[in-house]
Design a protein around this motif. Structure first.
Motif, PDB file in Angstrom:
ATOM      1  N   ASN A  28       0.785  -1.238   0.000  1.00 29.62           N
ATOM      2  CA  ASN A  28       0.000   0.000   0.000  1.00 29.62           C
ATOM      3  C   ASN A  28       0.817   1.288   0.000  1.00 29.62           C
ATOM      4  O   ASN A  28       0.229   2.374   0.055  1.00 29.62           O
ATOM      5  CB  ASN A  28      -0.933   0.002   1.219  1.00 29.62           C
ATOM      6  CG  ASN A  28      -2.105  -0.925   1.049  1.00 29.62           C
ATOM      7  OD1 ASN A  28      -3.126  -0.544   0.485  1.00 29.62           O
ATOM      8  ND2 ASN A  28      -1.962  -2.154   1.511  1.00 29.62           N
ATOM      9  N   LEU A  29       2.143   1.189  -0.070  1.00 27.96           N
ATOM     10  CA  LEU A  29       2.957   2.405   0.026  1.00 27.96           C
ATOM     11  C   LEU A  29       3.298   3.042  -1.319  1.00 27.96           C
ATOM     12  O   LEU A  29       4.083   3.998  -1.340  1.00 27.96           O
ATOM     13  CB  LEU A  29       4.254   2.104   0.797  1.00 27.96           C
ATOM     14  CG  LEU A  29       4.104   1.908   2.307  1.00 27.96           C
ATOM     15  CD1 LEU A  29       5.463   1.687   2.950  1.00 27.96           C
ATOM     16  CD2 LEU A  29       3.394   3.096   2.955  1.00 27.96           C
ATOM     17  N   ARG A  30       2.753   2.553  -2.409  1.00 29.82           N
ATOM     18  CA  ARG A  30       3.025   3.167  -3.711  1.00 29.82           C
ATOM     19  C   ARG A  30       1.775   3.347  -4.565  1.00 29.82           C
ATOM     20  O   ARG A  30       1.738   4.221  -5.424  1.00 29.82           O
ATOM     21  CB  ARG A  30       4.047   2.336  -4.499  1.00 29.82           C
ATOM     22  CG  ARG A  30       5.467   2.420  -3.969  1.00 29.82           C
ATOM     23  CD  ARG A  30       6.033   3.804  -4.079  1.00 29.82           C
ATOM     24  NE  ARG A  30       7.357   3.898  -3.506  1.00 29.82           N
ATOM     25  CZ  ARG A  30       7.617   4.186  -2.240  1.00 29.82           C
ATOM     26  NH1 ARG A  30       6.623   4.401  -1.383  1.00 29.82           N
ATOM     27  NH2 ARG A  30       8.856   4.268  -1.807  1.00 29.82           N
ATOM     28  N   VAL A 150       7.475  -2.416  -4.700  1.00 28.76           N
ATOM     29  CA  VAL A 150       7.449  -2.203  -6.144  1.00 28.76           C
ATOM     30  C   VAL A 150       6.209  -2.844  -6.762  1.00 28.76           C
ATOM     31  O   VAL A 150       5.577  -2.274  -7.652  1.00 28.76           O
ATOM     32  CB  VAL A 150       8.726  -2.764  -6.795  1.00 28.76           C
ATOM     33  CG1 VAL A 150       8.682  -2.600  -8.302  1.00 28.76           C
ATOM     34  CG2 VAL A 150       9.955  -2.051  -6.234  1.00 28.76           C
ATOM     35  N   LEU A 151       5.839  -4.032  -6.283  1.00 27.77           N
ATOM     36  CA  LEU A 151       4.646  -4.692  -6.812  1.00 27.77           C
ATOM     37  C   LEU A 151       3.402  -3.846  -6.577  1.00 27.77           C
ATOM     38  O   LEU A 151       2.543  -3.728  -7.465  1.00 27.77           O
ATOM     39  CB  LEU A 151       4.476  -6.065  -6.154  1.00 27.77           C
ATOM     40  CG  LEU A 151       3.226  -6.859  -6.568  1.00 27.77           C
ATOM     41  CD1 LEU A 151       3.242  -7.143  -8.063  1.00 27.77           C
ATOM     42  CD2 LEU A 151       3.118  -8.151  -5.775  1.00 27.77           C
ATOM     43  N   GLY A 152       3.291  -3.248  -5.404  1.00 28.86           N
ATOM     44  CA  GLY A 152       2.154  -2.378  -5.128  1.00 28.86           C
ATOM     45  C   GLY A 152       2.090  -1.210  -6.089  1.00 28.86           C
ATOM     46  O   GLY A 152       1.014  -0.844  -6.579  1.00 28.86           O
ATOM     47  N   GLY A 153       3.248  -0.617  -6.380  1.00 25.04           N
ATOM     48  CA  GLY A 153       3.280   0.460  -7.361  1.00 25.04           C
ATOM     49  C   GLY A 153       2.876  -0.017  -8.737  1.00 25.04           C
ATOM     50  O   GLY A 153       2.163   0.667  -9.473  1.00 25.04           O
ATOM     51  N   SER A 154       3.300  -1.211  -9.086  1.00 27.96           N
ATOM     52  CA  SER A 154       2.951  -1.776 -10.386  1.00 27.96           C
ATOM     53  C   SER A 154       1.449  -2.025 -10.486  1.00 27.96           C
ATOM     54  O   SER A 154       0.822  -1.736 -11.519  1.00 27.96           O
ATOM     55  CB  SER A 154       3.718  -3.087 -10.587  1.00 27.96           C
ATOM     56  OG  SER A 154       3.380  -3.676 -11.824  1.00 27.96           O
ATOM     57  N   LEU A 155       0.858  -2.533  -9.420  1.00 30.71           N
ATOM     58  CA  LEU A 155      -0.582  -2.784  -9.432  1.00 30.71           C
ATOM     59  C   LEU A 155      -1.367  -1.483  -9.563  1.00 30.71           C
ATOM     60  O   LEU A 155      -2.403  -1.439 -10.239  1.00 30.71           O
ATOM     61  CB  LEU A 155      -0.989  -3.516  -8.155  1.00 30.71           C
ATOM     62  CG  LEU A 155      -0.530  -4.970  -8.038  1.00 30.71           C
ATOM     63  CD1 LEU A 155      -0.872  -5.532  -6.660  1.00 30.71           C
ATOM     64  CD2 LEU A 155      -1.155  -5.819  -9.129  1.00 30.71           C
ATOM     65  N   GLY A 156      -0.876  -0.413  -8.903  1.00 32.92           N
ATOM     66  CA  GLY A 156      -1.551   0.873  -9.027  1.00 32.92           C
ATOM     67  C   GLY A 156      -1.608   1.341 -10.464  1.00 32.92           C
ATOM     68  O   GLY A 156      -2.640   1.839 -10.944  1.00 32.92           O
ATOM     69  N   ALA A 157      -0.508   1.191 -11.192  1.00 27.92           N
ATOM     70  CA  ALA A 157      -0.462   1.595 -12.593  1.00 27.92           C
ATOM     71  C   ALA A 157      -1.260   0.650 -13.487  1.00 27.92           C
ATOM     72  O   ALA A 157      -1.899   1.072 -14.449  1.00 27.92           O
ATOM     73  CB  ALA A 157       0.994   1.659 -13.071  1.00 27.92           C
ATOM     74  N   LEU A 158      -1.246  -0.641 -13.166  1.00 26.09           N
ATOM     75  CA  LEU A 158      -1.878  -1.640 -14.020  1.00 26.09           C
ATOM     76  C   LEU A 158      -3.397  -1.642 -13.904  1.00 26.09           C
ATOM     77  O   LEU A 158      -4.113  -1.770 -14.901  1.00 26.09           O
ATOM     78  CB  LEU A 158      -1.337  -3.031 -13.652  1.00 26.09           C
ATOM     79  CG  LEU A 158      -1.893  -4.230 -14.432  1.00 26.09           C
ATOM     80  CD1 LEU A 158      -1.518  -4.127 -15.896  1.00 26.09           C
ATOM     81  CD2 LEU A 158      -1.378  -5.532 -13.832  1.00 26.09           C
ATOM     82  N   VAL A 159      -3.903  -1.483 -12.691  1.00 26.87           N
ATOM     83  CA  VAL A 159      -5.327  -1.694 -12.437  1.00 26.87           C
ATOM     84  C   VAL A 159      -6.165  -0.434 -12.639  1.00 26.87           C
ATOM     85  O   VAL A 159      -7.341  -0.514 -13.031  1.00 26.87           O
ATOM     86  CB  VAL A 159      -5.511  -2.224 -10.997  1.00 26.87           C
ATOM     87  CG1 VAL A 159      -6.976  -2.256 -10.595  1.00 26.87           C
ATOM     88  CG2 VAL A 159      -4.888  -3.605 -10.870  1.00 26.87           C
ATOM     89  N   SER A 160      -5.597   0.741 -12.401  1.00 24.88           N
ATOM     90  CA  SER A 160      -6.394   1.955 -12.292  1.00 24.88           C
ATOM     91  C   SER A 160      -7.169   2.287 -13.566  1.00 24.88           C
ATOM     92  O   SER A 160      -8.384   2.552 -13.522  1.00 24.88           O
ATOM     93  CB  SER A 160      -5.497   3.137 -11.908  1.00 24.88           C
ATOM     94  OG  SER A 160      -5.003   2.953 -10.606  1.00 24.88           O
ATOM     95  N   ALA A 161      -6.509   2.294 -14.721  1.00 26.18           N
ATOM     96  CA  ALA A 161      -7.209   2.645 -15.967  1.00 26.18           C
ATOM     97  C   ALA A 161      -8.266   1.616 -16.352  1.00 26.18           C
ATOM     98  O   ALA A 161      -9.415   1.989 -16.642  1.00 26.18           O
ATOM     99  CB  ALA A 161      -6.200   2.851 -17.100  1.00 26.18           C
ATOM    100  N   PRO A 162      -7.967   0.304 -16.362  1.00 29.06           N
ATOM    101  CA  PRO A 162      -9.025  -0.669 -16.680  1.00 29.06           C
ATOM    102  C   PRO A 162     -10.200  -0.610 -15.705  1.00 29.06           C
ATOM    103  O   PRO A 162     -11.354  -0.769 -16.104  1.00 29.06           O
ATOM    104  CB  PRO A 162      -8.301  -2.018 -16.591  1.00 29.06           C
ATOM    105  CG  PRO A 162      -6.871  -1.703 -16.834  1.00 29.06           C
ATOM    106  CD  PRO A 162      -6.663  -0.359 -16.221  1.00 29.06           C
ATOM    107  N   LEU A 163      -9.923  -0.386 -14.407  1.00 29.58           N
ATOM    108  CA  LEU A 163     -10.993  -0.289 -13.425  1.00 29.58           C
ATOM    109  C   LEU A 163     -11.875   0.923 -13.704  1.00 29.58           C
ATOM    110  O   LEU A 163     -13.114   0.839 -13.617  1.00 29.58           O
ATOM    111  CB  LEU A 163     -10.402  -0.201 -12.017  1.00 29.58           C
ATOM    112  CG  LEU A 163     -11.398  -0.127 -10.858  1.00 29.58           C
ATOM    113  CD1 LEU A 163     -12.309  -1.354 -10.844  1.00 29.58           C
ATOM    114  CD2 LEU A 163     -10.655   0.001  -9.525  1.00 29.58           C
ATOM    115  N   ALA A 164     -11.258   2.049 -14.047  1.00 29.28           N
ATOM    116  CA  ALA A 164     -12.031   3.246 -14.367  1.00 29.28           C
ATOM    117  C   ALA A 164     -12.923   3.020 -15.585  1.00 29.28           C
ATOM    118  O   ALA A 164     -14.093   3.420 -15.605  1.00 29.28           O
ATOM    119  CB  ALA A 164     -11.083   4.426 -14.604  1.00 29.28           C
TER     120      ALA A 164
END
Length: 410
Positions: A28-30, A150-164
């Motif tokens: 949750n830190l990224r 790093v994985l948390g940061g990657s998930l933030g970038a990966l999931v946000s646009a498709p979820l929106a």
């Protein structure tokens, strides 16, 4: 603080609880920062951001991490490491839950700052907490922390646009707002866990007689400065990539979802670095080779974007991801280059705030330069030069020296 001060009873943590706590906070830190980049265009248009405001928004993570990081160790001295991390997660959840619904761009920025302040405290205190509670599992916990960070940061970038996109199509609602508030729900998990941990540990900031601790200020340590430069320039690149690289790809003709995926691939490469580098640091004699290569990869990746962003987008994402190995390396070097947990806390509170001031300048400067120039050429050339600085700093920090020794008065 000295050893005469009272301390709360401390219950030793089980190895399992320590692992669960580190996993929960690292994820949750990224994401709060990396979830903005893929949705930057939608957020700025809906909230009414100017180009300067957009630059400030992308620079905000580094700026908050720098300012609040300066206060994190003092905060932990008062409340303890575990309770400080519990309060940090509280601020994160509150900020993430409220910010998507702010009626003005400045309120959006202000509430984002609350969430990012929580992350800033976590950034500084987690390495010290691991040094304090890790024992024989310190390297293992740092491996888990740096890789999942790093994985948390990657998930933030990966999931946000498709979820929106999914929310917009399925519920005719504001997709970007729902996408951002999703991360508040995820952050409830570490919020609960860290309050439970703090109830077991009590006040767990390392105590000891002042005379037992190294007495010189951190700025007298060459290793601390080299680590700060390495951390700062890598963090600058990371937040430029999180905030602006999706737009670089979109301007090259690549769709938003694919652009977010490319940044997720870049960020996800750091998971490999997070798994590998703590062990490499603990065992390798030729660490300098790795650190020089990270700078070289960074330079090559930006030059590749300059000449062939649309034809080889995946290659440049991977190459920049290899350069990003410098980030988990720098994080793992904080406890590796210190022995006393109090020195680890001080080193973390020195390296990360100063480094994040450098990081904050990067995205903001990119916004200004991009607004003043017709394309991304100057931005990418300057970013390529940052790889050279990383290589030089890496050569210096690769020396196996403890900051404790550089701070001790003979």
């Amino acid at each position: 603080m000295d050893s005469s001060q009272p301390t709360s009873p401390r219950v030793p943590l089980s190895a399992g609880l320590a692992v669960v706590a580190v996993v929960a906070i690292a994820i949750n830190l990224r994401a709060a920062a990396t979830s903005i980049g893929p949705l930057l265009e939608e957020i700025t248009e809906s909230a009414g951001f100017t180009p300067t405001g957009s630059g400030l928004l992308t620079a905000l993570p580094g700026l908050c991490f720098a300012v609040m990081g300066l206060l994190a160790v003092r905060f932990a001295v008062r409340v303890g490491l575990s309770r400080g991390l519990a309060w940090a997660m509280t601020a994160l959840v509150l900020g993430l839950a409220v910010r998507p619904w702010m009626p003005s761009p400045w309120l959006f920025v202000a509430v984002s700052g609350v969430a990012l302040a929580g992350i800033a405290v976590g950034n500084v205190l987690v390495p010290a907490w691991i040094k304090r509670h890790g024992g024989l599992n310190t390297v293992r916990l740092m491996t888990i922390y740096s890789s999942l960070l790093v994985l948390g940061g990657s998930l933030g970038a990966l999931v946000s646009a498709p979820l929106a996109v999914s929310v917009s199509q399925s519920f005719a609602a504001s997709g970007w707002q729902s996408s951002l508030v999703f991360w508040a729900l995820v952050a409830v998990v570490p919020l609960v866990i860290w309050w439970l941990v703090s109830a077991r540990t009590g006040h767990d900031f390392p105590r000891g007689a002042v005379a037992d601790a190294p007495t010189l200020p951190l700025y007298r340590s060459r290793t601390a400065w080299a680590l700060t430069v390495l951390f700062g320039f890598q963090s600058m690149n990371a937040y430029v990539q999180f905030g602006w690289l999706p737009q670089v790809y979109r301007d090259a003709g690549i769709p938003a979802v694919q652009s977010g995926t490319l940044v997720a691939v870049l960020s996800g490469m750091g998971v490999i670095g997070g798994v590998v580098m703590p062990t490499v640091i603990a065992r390798a004699r030729g660490l300098w080779v790795w650190l020089v290569l990270f700078g070289v990869f960074t330079t090559v990746g930006y030059l590749g974007l300059l000449v062939a962003a649309d034809t080889l987008p995946w290659l440049w994402a991977v190459v920049l991801g290899l350069g990003g190995f410098a980030f988990p390396t720098a994080i793992a070097l904080i406890p590796a280059r210190s022995r006393d947990p109090r020195v680890t806390a001080r080193l973390s509170g020195f390296v990360q705030p100063i480094g994040y001031f450098v990081a904050a300048a990067g995205p903001f400067g990119v916004g200004l330069i991009h607004a003043a120039t017709p394309d991304w050429t100057l931005v990418l050339v300057l970013l390529a030069c940052s790889g050279v600085v990383m290589s030089v700093a890496g050569l210096l920090v690769a020396r196996p020296r403890a900051v404790d020794d550089e701070l001790s008065v003979s």
